[in-house]
Design an enzyme around this catalytic site. Structure first.
Site, PDB file in Angstrom:
ATOM      1  N   ARG A 160       0.841  -1.215   0.000  1.00 19.55           N
ATOM      2  CA  ARG A 160       0.000   0.000   0.000  1.00 19.55           C
ATOM      3  C   ARG A 160       0.875   1.264   0.000  1.00 19.55           C
ATOM      4  O   ARG A 160       0.616   2.232   0.715  1.00 19.55           O
ATOM      5  CB  ARG A 160      -0.922   0.029   1.230  1.00 19.55           C
ATOM      6  CG  ARG A 160      -1.805  -1.158   1.394  1.00 19.55           C
ATOM      7  CD  ARG A 160      -2.948  -1.217   0.389  1.00 19.55           C
ATOM      8  NE  ARG A 160      -3.769  -2.381   0.658  1.00 19.55           N
ATOM      9  CZ  ARG A 160      -3.572  -3.579   0.111  1.00 19.55           C
ATOM     10  NH1 ARG A 160      -2.609  -3.760  -0.785  1.00 19.55           N
ATOM     11  NH2 ARG A 160      -4.340  -4.591   0.422  1.00 19.55           N
ATOM     12  N   SER A 237     -11.071  -0.095   3.625  1.00 15.66           N
ATOM     13  CA  SER A 237     -10.235  -0.481   4.771  1.00 15.66           C
ATOM     14  C   SER A 237      -9.642   0.787   5.375  1.00 15.66           C
ATOM     15  O   SER A 237      -9.022   1.572   4.666  1.00 15.66           O
ATOM     16  CB  SER A 237      -9.082  -1.372   4.315  1.00 15.66           C
ATOM     17  OG  SER A 237      -9.573  -2.512   3.682  1.00 15.66           O
ATOM     18  N   GLU A 333      -5.030   4.187   6.617  1.00 10.86           N
ATOM     19  CA  GLU A 333      -4.755   4.159   5.169  1.00 10.86           C
ATOM     20  C   GLU A 333      -5.078   5.474   4.480  1.00 10.86           C
ATOM     21  O   GLU A 333      -4.347   5.904   3.586  1.00 10.86           O
ATOM     22  CB  GLU A 333      -5.606   3.057   4.498  1.00 10.86           C
ATOM     23  CG  GLU A 333      -4.870   1.765   4.260  1.00 10.86           C
ATOM     24  CD  GLU A 333      -5.614   0.829   3.303  1.00 10.86           C
ATOM     25  OE1 GLU A 333      -5.373  -0.376   3.428  1.00 10.86           O
ATOM     26  OE2 GLU A 333      -6.407   1.273   2.456  1.00 10.86           O
TER      27      GLU A 333
HETATM   28  P1  NAP Z   1      -9.971 -10.964   4.791  1.00 12.26           P
HETATM   29  O1  NAP Z   1     -10.219 -11.958   3.697  1.00 12.26           O
HETATM   30  O2  NAP Z   1     -10.914 -10.850   5.915  1.00 12.26           O
HETATM   31  O3  NAP Z   1      -8.508 -11.191   5.352  1.00 12.26           O
HETATM   32  C1  NAP Z   1      -7.982 -10.346   6.369  1.00 12.26           C
HETATM   33  C2  NAP Z   1      -6.575  -9.954   6.006  1.00 12.26           C
HETATM   34  O4  NAP Z   1      -5.774 -11.099   5.991  1.00 12.26           O
HETATM   35  C3  NAP Z   1      -6.540  -9.353   4.627  1.00 12.26           C
HETATM   36  O5  NAP Z   1      -6.445  -7.977   4.767  1.00 12.26           O
HETATM   37  C4  NAP Z   1      -5.371 -10.004   3.920  1.00 12.26           C
HETATM   38  O6  NAP Z   1      -4.264  -9.166   3.735  1.00 12.26           O
HETATM   39  C5  NAP Z   1      -4.935 -11.125   4.847  1.00 12.26           C
HETATM   40  N1  NAP Z   1      -5.071 -12.404   4.142  1.00 12.26           N
HETATM   41  C6  NAP Z   1      -6.184 -13.185   4.037  1.00 12.26           C
HETATM   42  N2  NAP Z   1      -5.907 -14.298   3.338  1.00 12.26           N
HETATM   43  C7  NAP Z   1      -4.605 -14.223   2.960  1.00 12.26           C
HETATM   44  C8  NAP Z   1      -3.741 -15.076   2.201  1.00 12.26           C
HETATM   45  N3  NAP Z   1      -4.173 -16.232   1.674  1.00 12.26           N
HETATM   46  N4  NAP Z   1      -2.459 -14.651   2.022  1.00 12.26           N
HETATM   47  C9  NAP Z   1      -2.020 -13.489   2.517  1.00 12.26           C
HETATM   48  N5  NAP Z   1      -2.793 -12.643   3.245  1.00 12.26           N
HETATM   49  C10 NAP Z   1      -4.069 -13.002   3.472  1.00 12.26           C
HETATM   50  O7  NAP Z   1      -9.799  -9.519   4.099  1.00 12.26           O
HETATM   51  P2  NAP Z   1     -10.905  -8.420   3.738  1.00 12.26           P
HETATM   52  O8  NAP Z   1     -10.818  -7.311   4.697  1.00 12.26           O
HETATM   53  O9  NAP Z   1     -12.226  -9.065   3.449  1.00 12.26           O
HETATM   54  O10 NAP Z   1     -10.308  -7.878   2.372  1.00 12.26           O
HETATM   55  C11 NAP Z   1     -10.209  -8.725   1.243  1.00 12.26           C
HETATM   56  C12 NAP Z   1      -9.148  -8.170   0.330  1.00 12.26           C
HETATM   57  O11 NAP Z   1      -9.537  -6.902  -0.181  1.00 12.26           O
HETATM   58  C13 NAP Z   1      -7.821  -7.981   1.032  1.00 12.26           C
HETATM   59  O12 NAP Z   1      -6.785  -8.368   0.166  1.00 12.26           O
HETATM   60  C14 NAP Z   1      -7.793  -6.494   1.309  1.00 12.26           C
HETATM   61  O13 NAP Z   1      -6.494  -5.965   1.388  1.00 12.26           O
HETATM   62  C15 NAP Z   1      -8.515  -5.978   0.090  1.00 12.26           C
HETATM   63  N6  NAP Z   1      -8.992  -4.614   0.281  1.00 12.26           N
HETATM   64  C16 NAP Z   1      -8.156  -3.611  -0.111  1.00 12.26           C
HETATM   65  C17 NAP Z   1      -8.503  -2.320   0.039  1.00 12.26           C
HETATM   66  C18 NAP Z   1      -7.535  -1.227  -0.374  1.00 12.26           C
HETATM   67  O14 NAP Z   1      -6.668  -1.408  -1.184  1.00 12.26           O
HETATM   68  N7  NAP Z   1      -7.660  -0.076   0.203  1.00 12.26           N
HETATM   69  C19 NAP Z   1      -9.743  -1.997   0.592  1.00 12.26           C
HETATM   70  C20 NAP Z   1     -10.592  -3.026   0.989  1.00 12.26           C
HETATM   71  C21 NAP Z   1     -10.183  -4.348   0.844  1.00 12.26           C
HETATM   72  P3  NAP Z   1      -4.087  -8.170   2.507  1.00 12.26           P
HETATM   73  O15 NAP Z   1      -4.869  -6.967   2.844  1.00 12.26           O
HETATM   74  O16 NAP Z   1      -2.624  -7.899   2.493  1.00 12.26           O
HETATM   75  O17 NAP Z   1      -4.559  -8.852   1.267  1.00 12.26           O
END
Ligand code: NAP
Length: 337
Positions: A160, A237, A333
């Protein structure tokens, strides 16, 4: 091209916070930037306003990036090179690439915001970051009064993070990204390693997904878990996932066996900020008009009538409770204007 004065910024930030801009101008061609403002004038480059906390009124010039363009620039044996204008809506652009037969960005479906904002914080989701598929960025440099092309390696992408954040170019209004070129490999492999995606595809009985199947699965998951800003104002997020030393993660995991831990290539460990916030008691909890969303504790929501000060109060309370419970610092963020 014309400038407006005393513009209400509430419709231009997805948290729907109040504030006015002294001056506002919509930018629909790169050339308009050269004429819009002088080198050292106070300005802010606005995209979709989906990663923004407005502190109140802004006494400078808002340049609202609305440059359109989506086209195949060129292709070679390995890749498609796709150019997109900074003002294109990110999700619509991703869906367009899939419809045209250029896969690769499907995991980034339904991320709010614009194409021009995506490289600044290297948006990522479900195991893919925009920086992995980006070829170069074109930006207007207000100081040098010139366009420059920043290649992928010069973007210095991190988690990020990018050179645009590291150098403060975006926050200071030094640069405005006008277009982005993506390099999408023709040899496509589905990235479905995140549990939510695997489970959604399994529920839909899809074993060999197409790029559009992956996009549809991610759209379904996101629509289930994340609030629509048009209904419940939010900025996605709100905190970065903290990345901590292996020893810290090990100690935390021994006290909290359910702690989600994701080892990083550099030996450190990524923790899930949403899980920490939930365990600290903030899932679905409000402080005044600002709370953490009941279906995904990582998303800070405006329950109605909140100001930037209300957001900062809830943010600080969440940070303090997570710190007290786990000893971990949470970093926000969004950009604070
Ligand atoms: P989630 O599936 O509830 O998982 C929680 C966190 O654990 C995530 O943020 C993700 O990190 C990490 N994670 C889960 N599975 C993983 C794997 N197999 N390997 C590595 N890391 C893992 O997450 P969520 O909040 O519903 O979000 C889903 C995805 O959307 C995430 O990748 C999140 O970053 C993304 N998202 C991004 C933004 C943004 O760019 N501002 C906004 C909303 C959601 P990571 O965040 O590093 O992937």
């Amino acid at each position: 091209m014309h400038e407006s004065k005393n513009i209400n910024l509430t419709p231009f930030n997805t948290l729907a916070l109040p504030g006015q801009a002294a001056r506002y101008q919509k930018i629909t061609t790169p050339e308009q930037l050269a004429a819009a403002t002088t080198a050292n004038e106070k300005r802010f480059i606005l995209g979709g306003g989906s990663n923004l906390v407005l502190n109140g009124n802004f006494d400078g010039l808002i340049l609202h990036m609305a440059i359109p363009c989506k086209r195949l620039l060129k292709e070679d044996a390995e890749s498609f090179y796709i150019e997109a204008g900074a003002g294109e809506n990110w999700h619509d652009f991703v869906q367009w690439t899939l419809q045209q037969g250029y896969p690769g960005l499907e995991n980034l479906s339904l991320i709010p915001g614009t194409v021009g904002a995506a490289p600044i914080q290297n948006v990522g989701a479900y195991g893919i970051e925009v920086g992995e598929l980006l070829h170069n960025v074109t930006a207007w440099d207000f100081e040098k009064q010139a366009f420059l092309t920043v290649d992928r390696s010069a973007c210095r992408f991190g988690y990020r993070d990018s050179v645009f954040k590291q150098q403060g170019w975006h926050l200071s209004g030094r640069m405005a990204i006008t277009s982005v070129v993506f390099r999408l490999p023709k040899a496509w492999v589905a990235n479905t390693r995140y549990a939510d995606v695997t489970q959604e595809l399994a529920a839909q009985q899809i074993s060999t997904p197409t790029p559009q199947d992956v996009a549809n699965a991610i759209i379904a998951v996101r629509q289930r878990k994340l609030p629509d800003p048009a209904i419940i104002p939010n900025a996605g997020s709100f905190f970065h996932n903290p990345v901590v030393d292996h020893n810290v993660a090990h100690a935390l995991a021994s006290q909290n066996p359910a702690l989600p831990c994701y080892p990083q290539p550099d030996g450190r460990v990524k923790l899930a900020a949403g899980w920490l916030i939930e365990q600290a008691g903030w899932k679905g909890k409000n402080l005044g008009p600002v709370g953490m969303y009941e279906k995904q504790a990582l998303v800070l929501v405006n329950r109605g009538g909140a100001t930037g000060a209300d957001v900062r109060r809830t943010m600080a309370a969440v940070q303090a409770d997570v710190k007290a419970r786990f000893g971990v610092d949470l970093t926000p963020e969004p950009i604070f204007l």
